[in-house]
Design an enzyme around this catalytic site. Sequence first.
Site, PDB file in Angstrom:
ATOM      1  CG  HIS A  46      -1.958   1.064   1.222  1.00 33.11           C
ATOM      2  ND1 HIS A  46      -3.173   0.911   1.860  1.00 33.11           N
ATOM      3  CD2 HIS A  46      -1.998   2.305   0.675  1.00 33.11           C
ATOM      4  CE1 HIS A  46      -3.890   2.014   1.697  1.00 33.11           C
ATOM      5  NE2 HIS A  46      -3.180   2.874   0.976  1.00 33.11           N
ATOM      6  CG  HIS A  53      -1.227   6.204  -2.556  1.00 32.78           C
ATOM      7  ND1 HIS A  53      -2.262   5.889  -3.405  1.00 32.78           N
ATOM      8  CD2 HIS A  53      -1.612   5.812  -1.318  1.00 32.78           C
ATOM      9  CE1 HIS A  53      -3.251   5.335  -2.701  1.00 32.78           C
ATOM     10  NE2 HIS A  53      -2.870   5.272  -1.435  1.00 32.78           N
ATOM     11  CG  HIS A 111      -7.646   3.294  -0.664  1.00 34.29           C
ATOM     12  ND1 HIS A 111      -6.883   2.655  -1.601  1.00 34.29           N
ATOM     13  CD2 HIS A 111      -6.825   4.192  -0.046  1.00 34.29           C
ATOM     14  CE1 HIS A 111      -5.646   3.140  -1.559  1.00 34.29           C
ATOM     15  NE2 HIS A 111      -5.582   4.059  -0.626  1.00 34.29           N
ATOM     16  CD  GLU A 163      -7.664   6.371   5.136  1.00 32.18           C
ATOM     17  OE1 GLU A 163      -6.662   6.968   5.538  1.00 32.18           O
ATOM     18  OE2 GLU A 163      -8.065   6.420   3.955  1.00 32.18           O
TER      19      GLU A 163
END
Length: 352
Positions: free
Chosen positions: A21, A23, A205, A208
Amino acid sequence: MPTEQVSLHTFIQQLPKAELHLHIEGTLEPELIFQLAQRNQIPLPYADVDTLRAAYEFTDLQSFLDLYYAGAQVLITEDDFYEMTYAYFQRIHEDGVVHTEIMFDPQTHTHRGIAMETVFAGLARACRQAKAELGISSYWILSFLRHLSEADAFDTLEQALPLREAYSDLWLAIGLDSAERGNPPEKFARVYQRCQELGFKLVAHAGEEGPAQYVSDAVNLLKVDRIDHGVRSEEDPALIQALIKSQMPLTVCPLSNLKLKVVDDLRQHNLARLLRQGVKVTVNSDDPSYFGGYVLDNYLVMAESLDLSRAELIQLARNSITASFLPNEAQQPYLERLDYFEQQLDKASTQA
């Protein structure tokens, strides 16, 4: 030196780990942002590196995203994308990362007039060089921005598909990121069905800032292979049992959770609780330049905050390898190394 006697930092560093995970735009360190801005003649609303870094105080996900997208504006050329990506590889090499699955957001760049090929070429040059020089393998997760429309996601997919063959060694997955609020998984059900038909691995995702229901929907509607974040799954006991039974991986990002106020104190984080119940959790950095730590930092702070044992740290590393999209034969050498660490711990325990 025996495994049980090395420092916690060294012990974690030595474990072969995958980062699942991450970015890549979130690895832009302030120094590189200023360097690229100067090279590309892009004005920044910050006087210097320290002023920019001081702006990294976020109240929620959206406050982070606003700065994140602003930082990405400095990425213009193939060389820019290459330099950003290779800097990340050099950093994780120090952390003992052996494989990484990199998320990138084409819409962040194509909406600024940057060609899709420019993004792909810069990333690929760095990834292939890292494999050759550092021994770190990598795959790509092309991620749709969920605050944009599904039609926009379809357009992005169609723009990217002509490049698939040239980058088939790297691009094998599709993801979904950006703001969860008001953008449920069902919004992207059709484009995910199309990506599944095309043979892509799927992640998203969920859970969260969004509720546990978003995790269920990502699994059941989007048919994902992995959940990114997923920490709010605990709000639904039935969901937790389903995650345990299916061994659906969660790519947890502790320092991100702290920085974005998902938790107020890492001692309250549910990572250890989930791990000890049998949920397949992994440790990742998300956007390390913004959240104050790369993979090793995240492992270390969790070990210290939650009193994780060395056996549990090995299990987290093992989860990261088996939750990756590496084929079984590529996973095996890393799993054997982790077996060795476990054997050393068992031997030390027996002798104690």
